[in-house]
Design a protein around this motif. Structure first.
Motif, short mmCIF file in Angstrom:
data_model
loop_
_atom_site.label_atom_id
_atom_site.label_comp_id
_atom_site.label_asym_id
_atom_site.label_seq_id
_atom_site.Cartn_x
_atom_site.Cartn_y
_atom_site.Cartn_z
N ILE A 12 -2.75 3.35 -2.43
CA ILE A 12 -1.62 2.49 -2.01
C ILE A 12 -0.46 3.41 -1.69
N GLY A 13 0.01 3.36 -0.45
CA GLY A 13 1.08 4.25 0.01
C GLY A 13 0.47 5.35 0.85
N GLY A 15 2.20 7.39 3.02
CA GLY A 15 3.28 8.20 3.57
C GLY A 15 2.99 9.68 3.40
N LEU A 17 3.12 11.95 0.83
CA LEU A 17 2.22 12.40 -0.25
C LEU A 17 0.91 11.61 -0.26
N GLY A 18 0.95 10.33 0.16
CA GLY A 18 -0.28 9.54 0.19
C GLY A 18 -1.33 10.18 1.09
N PHE A 38 -3.95 0.75 1.47
CA PHE A 38 -2.93 -0.20 1.90
C PHE A 38 -1.57 0.49 1.97
N SER A 40 2.57 -0.95 3.11
CA SER A 40 3.31 -2.13 3.58
C SER A 40 3.76 -1.96 5.04
N ASP A 41 3.69 -0.73 5.54
CA ASP A 41 4.11 -0.47 6.92
C ASP A 41 2.89 -0.51 7.85
N VAL A 81 0.94 5.78 -4.55
CA VAL A 81 1.78 6.87 -4.01
C VAL A 81 2.87 6.24 -3.13
N THR A 84 9.28 5.14 -5.81
CA THR A 84 9.38 4.90 -7.26
C THR A 84 9.71 3.45 -7.64
N ASP A 173 13.88 12.32 -9.46
CA ASP A 173 13.01 12.81 -8.39
C ASP A 173 12.49 14.22 -8.68
N HIS A 177 10.12 16.73 -13.24
CA HIS A 177 8.97 17.65 -13.32
C HIS A 177 9.19 18.63 -14.47
P1 NAD Z 1 7.05 8.36 1.66
O1 NAD Z 1 8.30 7.59 1.91
O2 NAD Z 1 6.66 9.44 2.61
O3 NAD Z 1 5.81 7.35 1.58
C1 NAD Z 1 5.82 6.17 0.86
C2 NAD Z 1 4.91 5.15 1.57
O4 NAD Z 1 4.80 3.99 0.74
C3 NAD Z 1 5.44 4.69 2.93
O5 NAD Z 1 4.43 4.81 3.91
C4 NAD Z 1 5.84 3.23 2.69
O6 NAD Z 1 5.65 2.42 3.85
C5 NAD Z 1 4.87 2.84 1.59
N1 NAD Z 1 5.32 1.73 0.78
C6 NAD Z 1 6.59 1.39 0.38
N2 NAD Z 1 6.56 0.29 -0.41
C7 NAD Z 1 5.27 -0.09 -0.51
C8 NAD Z 1 4.60 -1.14 -1.21
N3 NAD Z 1 5.27 -2.01 -1.98
N4 NAD Z 1 3.26 -1.25 -1.06
C9 NAD Z 1 2.57 -0.37 -0.29
N5 NAD Z 1 3.14 0.66 0.39
C10 NAD Z 1 4.47 0.80 0.26
O7 NAD Z 1 7.20 8.90 0.16
P2 NAD Z 1 6.41 10.10 -0.50
O8 NAD Z 1 7.16 11.34 -0.34
O9 NAD Z 1 4.98 10.03 -0.08
O10 NAD Z 1 6.57 9.72 -2.06
C11 NAD Z 1 5.82 8.69 -2.66
C12 NAD Z 1 5.85 8.85 -4.18
O11 NAD Z 1 5.33 10.12 -4.52
C13 NAD Z 1 7.23 8.77 -4.84
O12 NAD Z 1 7.12 8.11 -6.08
C14 NAD Z 1 7.59 10.23 -5.11
O13 NAD Z 1 8.41 10.37 -6.28
C15 NAD Z 1 6.24 10.83 -5.36
N6 NAD Z 1 6.19 12.26 -5.01
C16 NAD Z 1 5.70 13.11 -5.93
C17 NAD Z 1 5.64 14.45 -5.66
C18 NAD Z 1 5.05 15.38 -6.69
O14 NAD Z 1 5.33 16.58 -6.64
N7 NAD Z 1 4.26 14.88 -7.61
C19 NAD Z 1 6.07 14.95 -4.42
C20 NAD Z 1 6.54 14.04 -3.48
C21 NAD Z 1 6.60 12.70 -3.78
#
Ligand code: NAD
Length: 346
Positions: A12-13, A15, A17-18, A38, A40-41, A81, A84, A173, A177
């Motif tokens: 789920i997600g 983006g 990191l997904g 899945f 949402s976009d 993913v 938050t 954020d 870590h």
């Molecule tokens: P991003 O904005 O690139 O991607 C997030 C995706 O989630 C988007 O495609 C968005 O459309 C989708 N989304 C939003 N709401 C949604 C929902 N309710 N249902 C389904 N999809 C939904 O963000 P990202 O950089 O990929 O970060 C995502 C998560 O990963 C955050 O929690 C961030 O803290 C975490 N993260 C962790 C690390 C790490 O080092 N562990 C690094 C980067 C990001």
């Protein structure tokens, strides 16, 4: 892991990191089978459909339906993913449907949500793992074996500006870590928090410093910034007769130890101290070229298969979040006292 028992998982997600998680799951074909995804976009869904054979669900309800059906006959997992603020609702639903949950860090936006998830996972005997990926960083793993007893810790996590993840403060954020690493290294409760920080670019804190005092006398001094000109992720650990430097970004670990001078076998160099001549021994252990995200997902699979705890539990995620929120509260209290403009959202 036996390919026959590989675990159906949904992402789920989709983006930044997904997409990386999707690649890492594909690199673990004997552990996981990505069955559904899945976002949402709709554009993110369409782009992902071009790269994956998984079912791309048009709604969250569709996704739950696909997974619930599979969960009737085998262990099924979900990898969350998303931003938050959405973690709590998504992870709670997944646990309700009997799924094992990997959720990115921070576990949730609020402590109350995290407590709900931890209780639910424990009640339903489902794995709840949080993406504190630095625990799997090969440079950190060299010092994470419980041998060190650091009494003074310095952490610097500096990042160039990135418009993603501005929905939470730099404490939730980035600093989180290092909070997780420090809590893992120091076997004592935090007894005092003193923090300061400021929102420079947006409405939430962009740069922060926190000093933590532990019940065993250890202290940690952490700095995190998301408005730096260069990137840095460093941890420095000091204990009696040892200094350890862990470069989490460049994946380098240096250990400097002091030992008694042996005239028969002098080392590289000696240090005259109040306690006489000491030998300085420097080690640069080999850091294995492993992918930390693959490692944490491998650990998730292991926990599901064996019923053992993952290395980063929901409780660990909750503890790091609670400390992060304490730091944010202290920053806001200070800001209010001196009445300068501070963050809106956490
Ligand atoms: P991003 O904005 O690139 O991607 C997030 C995706 O989630 C988007 O495609 C968005 O459309 C989708 N989304 C939003 N709401 C949604 C929902 N309710 N249902 C389904 N999809 C939904 O963000 P990202 O950089 O990929 O970060 C995502 C998560 O990963 C955050 O929690 C961030 O803290 C975490 N993260 C962790 C690390 C790490 O080092 N562990 C690094 C980067 C990001």
């Amino acid at each position: 892991m036996d390919p026959v028992t590989r675990i159906p998982i949904a992402l789920i997600g989709l983006g930044h990191l997904g997409k990386i998680h999707a690649r890492c799951l594909a690199a673990l074909p004997s552990a996981f089978e990505l069955v559904a995804a899945f976002d949402s976009d709709p554009e993110a869904r369409a782009a992902f459909a071009k790269t994956s054979d998984a079912i791309i669900c048009a709604s969250l309800e569709d996704l739950w339906q696909v997974l619930r059906k599979r969960a009737e006959t085998s262990a099924v997992a979900v990898d969350i993913v998303t931003p938050t603020p959405t973690h709590g609702v998504l992870a709670e639903a997944a646990l309700h449907y009997g799924l094992h949950v990997f959720v990115e860090k921070p576990i949730t936006a609020t402590v109350a949500e995290a407590e709900t998830l931890v209780a639910l996972a424990e009640r339903t005997s489902r794995v709840l793992q949080v993406g504190h990926v630095e625990r799997f960083n090969p440079a950190f793993r060299l010092v994470a074996d419980g041998q060190l007893r650091p009494v003074f810790i310095e952490a610097h996590r500096l990042a160039q500006f990135n418009p993603r993840a501005l929905d939470v403060s730099v404490v939730l954020d980035l600093m989180i870590h290092d909070l997780d690493l420090v809590l893992h290294l120091v076997d004592a409760e935090v007894v005092q928090v003193s923090a300061s920080g400021v929102a420079v670019v947006g409405d939430s804190i962009d740069i922060a410093n926190a000093r933590l005092d532990f019940a065993n006398g250890a202290t940690a001094n952490l700095t995190a910034s998301r408005i730096s000109l260069k990137n840095m992720r460093k941890l420095r650990l000091f204990e009696r007769d040892a200094y350890v430097s862990v470069d989490l970004l460049d994946k380098k670990t240096e250990i400097v130890r002091l030992s008694d001078h042996d005239p028969a076998a002098p080392g590289m160099f000696q240090l005259p101290t109040q306690n006489g001549l000491r030998e300085v021994v420097m080690e640069q252990p080999d850091v294995l070229p492993i992918n930390a995200i693959e490692e944490e997902l491998r650990d998730f699979a292991r926990a599901i298969q064996t019923g053992e705890q993952p290395q980063v539990t929901g409780r660990d995620g909750l503890r790091a979040l609670a400390l992060a929120q304490q730091i944010v509260a202290d920053i806001e209290k200070r800001a209010a006292r001196y009445s300068f403009t501070q963050s809106q959202g956490r």
